[in-house]
Design a protein around this motif. Structure first.
Motif, PDB file in Angstrom:
ATOM      1  N   LYS A  80      -7.444  -3.188  14.849  1.00  0.00           N
ATOM      2  CA  LYS A  80      -6.018  -2.984  14.582  1.00  0.00           C
ATOM      3  C   LYS A  80      -5.589  -3.513  13.211  1.00  0.00           C
ATOM      4  CE  LYS A  80      -4.179  -4.477  18.596  1.00  0.00           C
ATOM      5  NZ  LYS A  80      -3.058  -4.705  19.524  1.00  0.00           N
ATOM      6  N   THR A  81      -6.246  -4.590  12.745  1.00  0.00           N
ATOM      7  CA  THR A  81      -5.915  -5.105  11.412  1.00  0.00           C
ATOM      8  C   THR A  81      -6.297  -4.078  10.352  1.00  0.00           C
ATOM      9  OG1 THR A  81      -6.445  -7.286  12.275  1.00  0.00           O
ATOM     10  CG2 THR A  81      -6.147  -7.112   9.893  1.00  0.00           C
ATOM     11  N   ALA A  82      -7.485  -3.489  10.514  1.00  0.00           N
ATOM     12  CA  ALA A  82      -7.920  -2.453   9.577  1.00  0.00           C
ATOM     13  C   ALA A  82      -6.968  -1.255   9.628  1.00  0.00           C
ATOM     14  CB  ALA A  82      -9.346  -2.015   9.909  1.00  0.00           C
ATOM     15  N   LEU A  83      -6.539  -0.897  10.818  1.00  0.00           N
ATOM     16  CA  LEU A  83      -5.600   0.221  10.975  1.00  0.00           C
ATOM     17  C   LEU A  83      -4.307  -0.059  10.204  1.00  0.00           C
ATOM     18  CD1 LEU A  83      -4.696   2.893  12.262  1.00  0.00           C
ATOM     19  CD2 LEU A  83      -4.113   1.626  14.349  1.00  0.00           C
ATOM     20  N   SER A  84      -3.813  -1.293  10.349  1.00  0.00           N
ATOM     21  CA  SER A  84      -2.618  -1.693   9.599  1.00  0.00           C
ATOM     22  C   SER A  84      -2.832  -1.572   8.096  1.00  0.00           C
ATOM     23  CB  SER A  84      -2.264  -3.153   9.904  1.00  0.00           C
ATOM     24  OG  SER A  84      -1.460  -3.218  11.046  1.00  0.00           O
ATOM     25  N   GLN A  85      -3.969  -2.078   7.635  1.00  0.00           N
ATOM     26  CA  GLN A  85      -4.263  -2.013   6.194  1.00  0.00           C
ATOM     27  C   GLN A  85      -4.354  -0.555   5.737  1.00  0.00           C
ATOM     28  OE1 GLN A  85      -7.863  -4.281   5.985  1.00  0.00           O
ATOM     29  NE2 GLN A  85      -6.824  -6.268   5.851  1.00  0.00           N
ATOM     30  N   GLY A  86      -5.006   0.255   6.568  1.00  0.00           N
ATOM     31  CA  GLY A  86      -5.149   1.674   6.239  1.00  0.00           C
ATOM     32  C   GLY A  86      -3.796   2.352   6.097  1.00  0.00           C
ATOM     33  N   ILE A  87      -2.904   2.079   7.034  1.00  0.00           N
ATOM     34  CA  ILE A  87      -1.570   2.697   6.969  1.00  0.00           C
ATOM     35  C   ILE A  87      -0.817   2.201   5.738  1.00  0.00           C
ATOM     36  CG2 ILE A  87       0.650   2.964   8.161  1.00  0.00           C
ATOM     37  CD1 ILE A  87      -0.858   2.900  10.821  1.00  0.00           C
ATOM     38  N   THR A  88      -0.969   0.910   5.427  1.00  0.00           N
ATOM     39  CA  THR A  88      -0.335   0.372   4.223  1.00  0.00           C
ATOM     40  C   THR A  88      -0.847   1.096   2.980  1.00  0.00           C
ATOM     41  OG1 THR A  88      -0.142  -1.772   5.308  1.00  0.00           O
ATOM     42  CG2 THR A  88       0.079  -1.752   2.902  1.00  0.00           C
ATOM     43  N   LEU A  89      -2.141   1.387   2.963  1.00  0.00           N
ATOM     44  CA  LEU A  89      -2.711   2.125   1.831  1.00  0.00           C
ATOM     45  C   LEU A  89      -2.089   3.524   1.733  1.00  0.00           C
ATOM     46  CD1 LEU A  89      -4.870   2.324  -0.444  1.00  0.00           C
ATOM     47  CD2 LEU A  89      -6.451   3.200   1.291  1.00  0.00           C
ATOM     48  N   LEU A  90      -1.976   4.203   2.867  1.00  0.00           N
ATOM     49  CA  LEU A  90      -1.366   5.545   2.878  1.00  0.00           C
ATOM     50  C   LEU A  90       0.074   5.500   2.390  1.00  0.00           C
ATOM     51  CD1 LEU A  90      -2.450   7.059   6.339  1.00  0.00           C
ATOM     52  CD2 LEU A  90      -3.529   7.395   4.122  1.00  0.00           C
ATOM     53  N   GLU A  91       0.738   4.389   2.704  1.00  0.00           N
ATOM     54  CA  GLU A  91       2.162   4.294   2.367  1.00  0.00           C
ATOM     55  C   GLU A  91       2.396   3.888   0.918  1.00  0.00           C
ATOM     56  OE1 GLU A  91       3.832   1.632   5.232  1.00  0.00           O
ATOM     57  OE2 GLU A  91       3.806   3.119   6.845  1.00  0.00           O
ATOM     58  N   SER A  92       1.326   3.428   0.263  1.00  0.00           N
ATOM     59  CA  SER A  92       1.482   2.966  -1.111  1.00  0.00           C
ATOM     60  C   SER A  92       1.917   4.107  -2.019  1.00  0.00           C
ATOM     61  CB  SER A  92       0.154   2.402  -1.623  1.00  0.00           C
ATOM     62  OG  SER A  92       0.214   2.255  -3.023  1.00  0.00           O
ATOM     63  N   THR A  93       2.853   3.804  -2.917  1.00  0.00           N
ATOM     64  CA  THR A  93       3.284   4.828  -3.863  1.00  0.00           C
ATOM     65  C   THR A  93       2.540   4.689  -5.196  1.00  0.00           C
ATOM     66  OG1 THR A  93       5.087   3.362  -4.471  1.00  0.00           O
ATOM     67  CG2 THR A  93       5.601   5.106  -2.905  1.00  0.00           C
ATOM     68  N   ALA A  94       1.696   3.670  -5.324  1.00  0.00           N
ATOM     69  CA  ALA A  94       0.966   3.466  -6.576  1.00  0.00           C
ATOM     70  C   ALA A  94      -0.026   4.611  -6.790  1.00  0.00           C
ATOM     71  CB  ALA A  94       0.231   2.131  -6.542  1.00  0.00           C
ATOM     72  N   THR A  95      -0.031   5.133  -8.005  1.00  0.00           N
ATOM     73  CA  THR A  95      -0.905   6.266  -8.320  1.00  0.00           C
ATOM     74  C   THR A  95      -2.373   5.922  -8.088  1.00  0.00           C
ATOM     75  OG1 THR A  95       0.704   6.756 -10.015  1.00  0.00           O
ATOM     76  CG2 THR A  95      -1.331   8.019 -10.070  1.00  0.00           C
ATOM     77  N   LYS A  96      -2.731   4.667  -8.394  1.00  0.00           N
ATOM     78  CA  LYS A  96      -4.140   4.283  -8.258  1.00  0.00           C
ATOM     79  C   LYS A  96      -4.599   4.309  -6.805  1.00  0.00           C
ATOM     80  CE  LYS A  96      -2.894  -0.588  -8.068  1.00  0.00           C
ATOM     81  NZ  LYS A  96      -3.207  -1.972  -8.426  1.00  0.00           N
ATOM     82  N   HIS A  97      -3.700   4.231  -5.866  1.00  0.00           N
ATOM     83  CA  HIS A  97      -4.093   4.238  -4.456  1.00  0.00           C
ATOM     84  C   HIS A  97      -4.290   5.642  -3.893  1.00  0.00           C
ATOM     85  CE1 HIS A  97      -2.236  -0.023  -4.059  1.00  0.00           C
ATOM     86  NE2 HIS A  97      -3.533  -0.091  -4.289  1.00  0.00           N
ATOM     87  N   GLN A  98      -3.838   6.655  -4.645  1.00  0.00           N
ATOM     88  CA  GLN A  98      -3.886   8.023  -4.097  1.00  0.00           C
ATOM     89  C   GLN A  98      -5.310   8.482  -3.745  1.00  0.00           C
ATOM     90  OE1 GLN A  98      -0.836   9.254  -3.272  1.00  0.00           O
ATOM     91  NE2 GLN A  98      -0.150   7.336  -4.172  1.00  0.00           N
ATOM     92  N   GLY A 156      10.793   4.995   2.258  1.00  0.00           N
ATOM     93  CA  GLY A 156      10.635   6.080   1.302  1.00  0.00           C
ATOM     94  C   GLY A 156      11.993   6.521   0.850  1.00  0.00           C
ATOM     95  N   ASP A 157      12.027   7.283  -0.246  1.00  0.00           N
ATOM     96  CA  ASP A 157      13.333   7.679  -0.755  1.00  0.00           C
ATOM     97  C   ASP A 157      13.784   9.019  -0.195  1.00  0.00           C
ATOM     98  OD1 ASP A 157      11.485   9.125  -2.051  1.00  0.00           O
ATOM     99  OD2 ASP A 157      12.024   8.491  -4.075  1.00  0.00           O
TER     100      ASP A 157
END
Lengths: 362, 362
Positions: free
Chosen positions: A53-71, A159-160
């Motif tokens: 579940k911790t990894a799942l949380s981190q994964g979702i945080t990554l998906l939610e990131s708006t930083a271009t480098k995370h895409q 999100g906006d």
């Protein structure tokens, strides 16, 4: 593409270093980071697939990131999870504030967990970015469920735009399913078009209501009745029971006014008390009946395909529009054309031609 | 831009002529034609502004033409008429076949003419191109109105899409208004989204109904009730009167379930008999009340501005979509991406990225 703000800060931090050393250090760092990213994302995906579940949380945080480098990382993670997705029952739940959504979801989730289900709770709340407090942010509202090993609760993405929030939630669904969650509850407060968004990403749509002072349909949001697969009147306890039963009858009557659903399902009306944990199982039975019916008649698959196609077209069309309206020449001319239109000096079609020509010529 | 097919035929006709003579003859012809067009269109516009119904018919035919060579002429005609448009009351009328629309419009139109109005009847019927018979094509259905000097009846434009038909009707409105018609009745059969199209180009929306066997709301099309400014139950004569009154009560009750309208107007329910010419004046009084209210509270202007903006955006967005989906690279890849999506091998967002990248790279 690097995030420009990140470049700025790394440059300013390294003011003392000579320019060339600075550049080669940056390159070496980037190469190293890229290698470690690939390994990290693979590891992260593996942990998610293991149900961490911790990894799942981190994964979702990554998906939610708006930083271009995370895409690219987010894309890689989605690709790794995709073959393991598409396996849950997705249930949308809506209702106005005060209807007891959290309590209902807590009890409903606890029931599902007791039946051996793995339950993930997500939310679509386009206001969360404004209020800085999302509807599921306050996890203490689901005290029991949050402690369950087989439950996962995630606040709404911020999100906006509703489109952005909805996209992130849709991607989070993929990760939750890859992590083995087989029953997804997607909550919304029903602001603006958020119900339509949730309806378009779920299999079953549940509308929570309260019994009011008669005339139950008054003020119900446009289109909601058509979307509902079940209307559940909550707080049917104590002195409220009679009013809840009356409301149930009135909603039932109203549901009959709508043409039959493509699913072949007749929407159900039910009463329950989340607070007293009464009749929650009846809600689950209705959901089960729905899934049995729609899996047998093929509607389940059909609807998912339609939803995917909807999101494909939606994504394309919102990008096309954004590109057009943000085109510099279009942007500077748009207000002028609107003014001409208001003054009756052009037609909508002529104004459209003018703007489209501007876009094409530059 | 010249019509390519026309060029081909002019070349083949003149095979005996030497090339240079052919070219100069073409140029001379084009120049002459351009001059005569300008004069013709100015004359046509003048005749329309003088209220000449034959010229009005010719003008609408020009607007409806799909020939490329007619586009600049149509544009010129619209520009000439535009300063004289925007002056009529636009009333949308819908109802299923058999409800008595033609008879109602005939009687309603005759009443308006008797009150000194100039009445134009247009239609939006997306099926007319398929059936080759438009809803207003059979003018004999309005025997009296068609003979009135102050009435003008025009069948629905044909077209391969509702958007096309609607656009042509919207432009025809401009010409009718320039010709001095002060009350426009825009009819639709209510196929597909045609009611929404008519609603978006009219000030007042009238829904014609029949009294049925109780349960009047059953089977009523989604969204129609919300659009209606008046529900008129026709054929309220003879033995039907009681049923019509009951239907009126039920519709009235149902209208109360909707939130108040931005216009400040409470939709009215009425009964009438177009056949017996009974209570038609009551319908007109309701329309008059609506216009009085919305002109006073500013909603009339506001709605027209919104409608213009809607059509501007609509035109732009349908063009953007058409350009995208008809792009050769996108076209050849689209089905592949859909198949990947169905197989769960991509997400809607990744598929959208792929298609958008294809468009940009070629």
């Amino acid at each position: 593409m690097a995030d420009p703000s990140e470049n700025d800060s790394s440059l300013s931090e390294k003011k003392g270093t000579p320019p060339i050393a600075r550049v080669s250090a940056k390159v070496a760092h980037a190469v190293k980071r890229r290698r470690s990213q690939v390994r990290d994302i693979n590891q992260l995906a593996k942990a998610i697939l293991d149900g961490d579940k911790t990894a799942l949380s981190q994964g979702i945080t990554l998906l939610e990131s708006t930083a271009t480098k995370h895409q690219p990382q987010a894309k890689q993670l989605l690709e790794a999870c995709l073959p393991h997705a598409n396996r849950s029952l997705r249930i949308g739940i809506t209702g106005v504030p005060g209807v007891g959504k959290s309590t209902f979801i807590e009890q409903f989730g606890m029931l599902l967990v007791s039946l051996g289900k793995k339950v993930a709770v997500l939310a679509v709340d386009p206001t969360s970015s404004i209020s800085h407090g999302s509807i599921l942010g306050d996890k203490t509202r689901m005290e029991a469920l949050v402690k369950e090993p087989n439950a996962f609760i995630r606040p709404s993405a911020s999100g906006d735009s509703l489109g952005g929030v909805a996209r992130k939630t849709r991607e989070a669904i993929i990760l939750c399913e890859a992590a083995g969650f087989d029953t997804l509850l997607i909550e919304t407060v029903g602001v603006g078009q958020s119900e339509t968004a949730v309806h378009s990403m779920t299999d079953f749509f549940l509308l929570l209501k309260l019994a009011g002072a008669g005339d139950e349909l008054q003020g119900i949001k446009r289109g909601i009745m058509e979307m509902a697969d079940a209307i559940v009147i909550n707080k049917a306890d104590g002195e409220n029971i009679r009013a809840a039963k009356l409301a149930k009858t009135e909603f039932n009557r109203a549901l009959h006014l709508y043409p039959p659903k493509a699913s072949g399902w007749s929407p159900k009306t039910l009463t329950c008390s989340a607070l007293k944990n009464e009749n929650i199982d009846a809600v689950w039975h209705a959901v089960e009946d729905y899934f049995e019916l729609t899996r047998a008649n093929g509607y389940f698959e059909e609807k998912r395909n339609e939803q995917n196609k909807f999101w494909l077209l939606q994504t394309i069309e919102s990008r096309l529009k954004r590109e057009f309206y943000e085109h510099p020449s279009v942007k500077s001319e748009f207000e002028k054309q609107l003014a001409l239109l208001e003054a009756g000096e052009t037609t909508p079609f002529q104004a459209a031609e003018t703007l489209l020509r501007l876009r094409n010529s530059s």
